[in-house]
Design an enzyme around this catalytic site. Structure first.
Site, PDB file in Angstrom:
ATOM      1  N   SER A   1       0.856  -1.193   0.000  1.00  0.00           N
ATOM      2  CA  SER A   1       0.000   0.000   0.000  1.00  0.00           C
ATOM      3  C   SER A   1       0.886   1.234   0.000  1.00  0.00           C
ATOM      4  O   SER A   1       1.969   1.222   0.612  1.00  0.00           O
ATOM      5  CB  SER A   1      -0.888   0.019   1.245  1.00  0.00           C
ATOM      6  OG  SER A   1      -1.534   1.287   1.351  1.00  0.00           O
TER       7      SER A   1
ATOM      8  N   TYR B   1      -1.633  -0.431  10.220  1.00  0.00           N
ATOM      9  CA  TYR B   1      -1.805  -0.964   8.859  1.00  0.00           C
ATOM     10  C   TYR B   1      -0.642  -0.536   7.966  1.00  0.00           C
ATOM     11  O   TYR B   1      -0.060  -1.346   7.246  1.00  0.00           O
ATOM     12  CB  TYR B   1      -3.131  -0.463   8.287  1.00  0.00           C
ATOM     13  CG  TYR B   1      -3.327  -0.703   6.796  1.00  0.00           C
ATOM     14  CD1 TYR B   1      -3.661  -1.966   6.305  1.00  0.00           C
ATOM     15  CD2 TYR B   1      -3.190   0.342   5.876  1.00  0.00           C
ATOM     16  CE1 TYR B   1      -3.843  -2.179   4.948  1.00  0.00           C
ATOM     17  CE2 TYR B   1      -3.371   0.138   4.524  1.00  0.00           C
ATOM     18  CZ  TYR B   1      -3.700  -1.119   4.059  1.00  0.00           C
ATOM     19  OH  TYR B   1      -3.880  -1.332   2.709  1.00  0.00           O
TER      20      TYR B   1
HETATM   21  P1  NAP Z   1     -11.636  -5.683  -0.030  1.00  0.00           P
HETATM   22  O1  NAP Z   1     -12.432  -5.070  -1.130  1.00  0.00           O
HETATM   23  O2  NAP Z   1     -12.033  -5.451   1.381  1.00  0.00           O
HETATM   24  O3  NAP Z   1     -11.535  -7.252  -0.319  1.00  0.00           O
HETATM   25  C1  NAP Z   1     -10.816  -8.029   0.583  1.00  0.00           C
HETATM   26  C2  NAP Z   1     -10.661  -9.432   0.045  1.00  0.00           C
HETATM   27  O4  NAP Z   1      -9.802 -10.161   0.945  1.00  0.00           O
HETATM   28  C3  NAP Z   1     -11.957 -10.194  -0.019  1.00  0.00           C
HETATM   29  O5  NAP Z   1     -11.854 -11.122  -1.077  1.00  0.00           O
HETATM   30  C4  NAP Z   1     -12.012 -10.893   1.335  1.00  0.00           C
HETATM   31  O6  NAP Z   1     -12.800 -12.086   1.324  1.00  0.00           O
HETATM   32  C5  NAP Z   1     -10.555 -11.240   1.512  1.00  0.00           C
HETATM   33  N1  NAP Z   1     -10.129 -11.389   2.901  1.00  0.00           N
HETATM   34  C6  NAP Z   1     -10.185 -10.484   3.896  1.00  0.00           C
HETATM   35  N2  NAP Z   1      -9.690 -11.008   5.026  1.00  0.00           N
HETATM   36  C7  NAP Z   1      -9.317 -12.284   4.738  1.00  0.00           C
HETATM   37  C8  NAP Z   1      -8.772 -13.352   5.479  1.00  0.00           C
HETATM   38  N3  NAP Z   1      -8.499 -13.259   6.790  1.00  0.00           N
HETATM   39  N4  NAP Z   1      -8.543 -14.521   4.841  1.00  0.00           N
HETATM   40  C9  NAP Z   1      -8.832 -14.662   3.541  1.00  0.00           C
HETATM   41  N5  NAP Z   1      -9.352 -13.684   2.777  1.00  0.00           N
HETATM   42  C10 NAP Z   1      -9.594 -12.521   3.383  1.00  0.00           C
HETATM   43  O7  NAP Z   1     -10.095  -5.223  -0.123  1.00  0.00           O
HETATM   44  P2  NAP Z   1      -9.277  -4.501  -1.303  1.00  0.00           P
HETATM   45  O8  NAP Z   1      -9.468  -3.042  -1.168  1.00  0.00           O
HETATM   46  O9  NAP Z   1      -9.549  -5.172  -2.602  1.00  0.00           O
HETATM   47  O10 NAP Z   1      -7.790  -4.795  -0.811  1.00  0.00           O
HETATM   48  C11 NAP Z   1      -6.986  -5.811  -1.379  1.00  0.00           C
HETATM   49  C12 NAP Z   1      -5.558  -5.540  -0.988  1.00  0.00           C
HETATM   50  O11 NAP Z   1      -5.165  -4.251  -1.481  1.00  0.00           O
HETATM   51  C13 NAP Z   1      -5.301  -5.504   0.521  1.00  0.00           C
HETATM   52  O12 NAP Z   1      -4.073  -6.101   0.817  1.00  0.00           O
HETATM   53  C14 NAP Z   1      -5.261  -4.015   0.830  1.00  0.00           C
HETATM   54  O13 NAP Z   1      -4.509  -3.740   1.983  1.00  0.00           O
HETATM   55  C15 NAP Z   1      -4.607  -3.496  -0.429  1.00  0.00           C
HETATM   56  N6  NAP Z   1      -4.837  -2.067  -0.678  1.00  0.00           N
HETATM   57  C16 NAP Z   1      -6.090  -1.591  -0.913  1.00  0.00           C
HETATM   58  C17 NAP Z   1      -6.277  -0.243  -1.161  1.00  0.00           C
HETATM   59  C18 NAP Z   1      -7.628   0.351  -1.436  1.00  0.00           C
HETATM   60  O14 NAP Z   1      -7.737   1.602  -1.451  1.00  0.00           O
HETATM   61  N7  NAP Z   1      -8.651  -0.433  -1.687  1.00  0.00           N
HETATM   62  C19 NAP Z   1      -5.170   0.610  -1.148  1.00  0.00           C
HETATM   63  C20 NAP Z   1      -3.912   0.100  -0.897  1.00  0.00           C
HETATM   64  C21 NAP Z   1      -3.758  -1.252  -0.666  1.00  0.00           C
HETATM   65  P3  NAP Z   1     -14.417 -12.027   1.519  1.00  0.00           P
HETATM   66  O15 NAP Z   1     -14.979 -11.500   0.203  1.00  0.00           O
HETATM   67  O16 NAP Z   1     -14.822 -13.443   1.775  1.00  0.00           O
HETATM   68  O17 NAP Z   1     -14.700 -11.101   2.652  1.00  0.00           O
END
Ligand code: NAP
Length: 253
Positions: free
Chosen positions: A148, A162
């Site tokens: 991130s 985080y």
């Molecule tokens: P999201 O929309 O909240 O989706 C999270 C995904 O991870 C879902 O598929 C969820 O499964 C799964 N998950 C969560 N906890 C888990 C666990 N303990 N075991 C297995 N699966 C788990 O998140 P996102 O925004 O796409 O983020 C994805 C990655 O990008 C993360 O590492 C996040 O830190 C990083 N990131 C995101 C952003 C942003 O702005 N969105 C920015 C920087 C970095 P379920 O569907 O079953 O809940």
């Protein structure tokens, strides 16, 4: 160049929603057979699986908590049983915990963030490296960690824990790229900025992507597909001399 088997087999953790789902769809179009893990959203996982199959590839969707080693081991075993040796890993599953000042953070939330974002990621790297390492009979492979932009900004007043967990992801990427280069394994990271997904609502700030995105040099938040494009490049042979890189995809922030 690291060599991978003819049909790549890639595990994407947290592949049911958001960035992970976009990565699954993108890599399917690039010819990968896909294994997605998810925590609880079976419906979303089934939708992603259908899209992968529509793209002409096979998909295995596994409920597996990335904070639980037994679940991680079971996921790698199921992937191997279905597809043979795993050639790719995208460590995408991640959580922010509740957004707020350090004085209001709960120890169990801080622990959960490190359990998923760091310990789970390391264990996935461990089991992937066992499959891929040339010295252990593998054919090399690719690992991409989702970091991130917060890792270098620090996330003050929201989620310093985080941000720290993602700084650990960057260090893991550099260290493992050096440790595993001779094993034919490239290890890279993508560091997204604010992206439109459900993660912000889960942390209590549904408008966060909009708010942060409007302050970036590009003037907007990113779409999950824009992160998936970077991941797909790092996973491809076009990135054959790239390892240990943390590629920031954050609209200039
Ligand atoms: P999201 O929309 O909240 O989706 C999270 C995904 O991870 C879902 O598929 C969820 O499964 C799964 N998950 C969560 N906890 C888990 C666990 N303990 N075991 C297995 N699966 C788990 O998140 P996102 O925004 O796409 O983020 C994805 C990655 O990008 C993360 O590492 C996040 O830190 C990083 N990131 C995101 C952003 C942003 O702005 N969105 C920015 C920087 C970095 P379920 O569907 O079953 O809940």
């Amino acid at each position: 160049m690291n060599s991978v088997e003819s049909v790549p087999v890639t595990i994407i953790t947290g592949g049911s929603r958001g960035i992970g789902a976009a990565i699954a769809r993108k890599l399917a179009k690039a010819g990968h057979n896909i294994v997605i893990t998810y925590q609880s959203n079976t419906v979303a996982a089934a939708e992603v699986s259908n899209d992968v199959r529509k793209a002409g590839q096979e998909c295995l969707a596994l409920q597996a908590d990335m904070a639980v080693e037994a679940d991680i081991v079971a996921a790698f075993e199921a992937a191997k049983k279905q597809f043979g040796r795993v050639t790719g890993l995208v460590n995408n599953a991640g959580i922010t915990g509740w957004l707020g000042k350090i004085t209001d953070q709960k120890s169990e939330d801080i622990q959960a963030v490190f359990d998923v974002n760091c310990v789970g990621l390391f264990l996935c790297c461990k089991y992937a490296a066992r499959e891929m390492s040339i010295s252990l009979g593998g054919n090399g492979g690719n690992i991409v960690n989702i970091s991130s932009g917060a890792a270098t900004i620090g996330g003050p007043n929201e989620y310093v824990h985080y941000a720290a967990s993602k700084a650990a992801v960057d260090a893991a990427t550099v260290g493992l790229s050096k440790e595993l280069g001779q094993e034919g394994i490239r290890v890279n990271a993508v560091a997204p900025g604010a992206v439109y997904t459900d993660i912000h609502a889960a942390g209590g700030q549904p408008d966060k992507a909009e708010r942060v995105g409007s302050g970036t040099p590009l003037g907007r938040a990113g779409q999950p597909e824009e992160i998936a494009n970077a991941v797909a490049w790092l996973m491809s042979d076009e990135a054959s001399y790239t390892t240990g890189a943390v590629l920031r995809v954050a609209g200039g922030r």
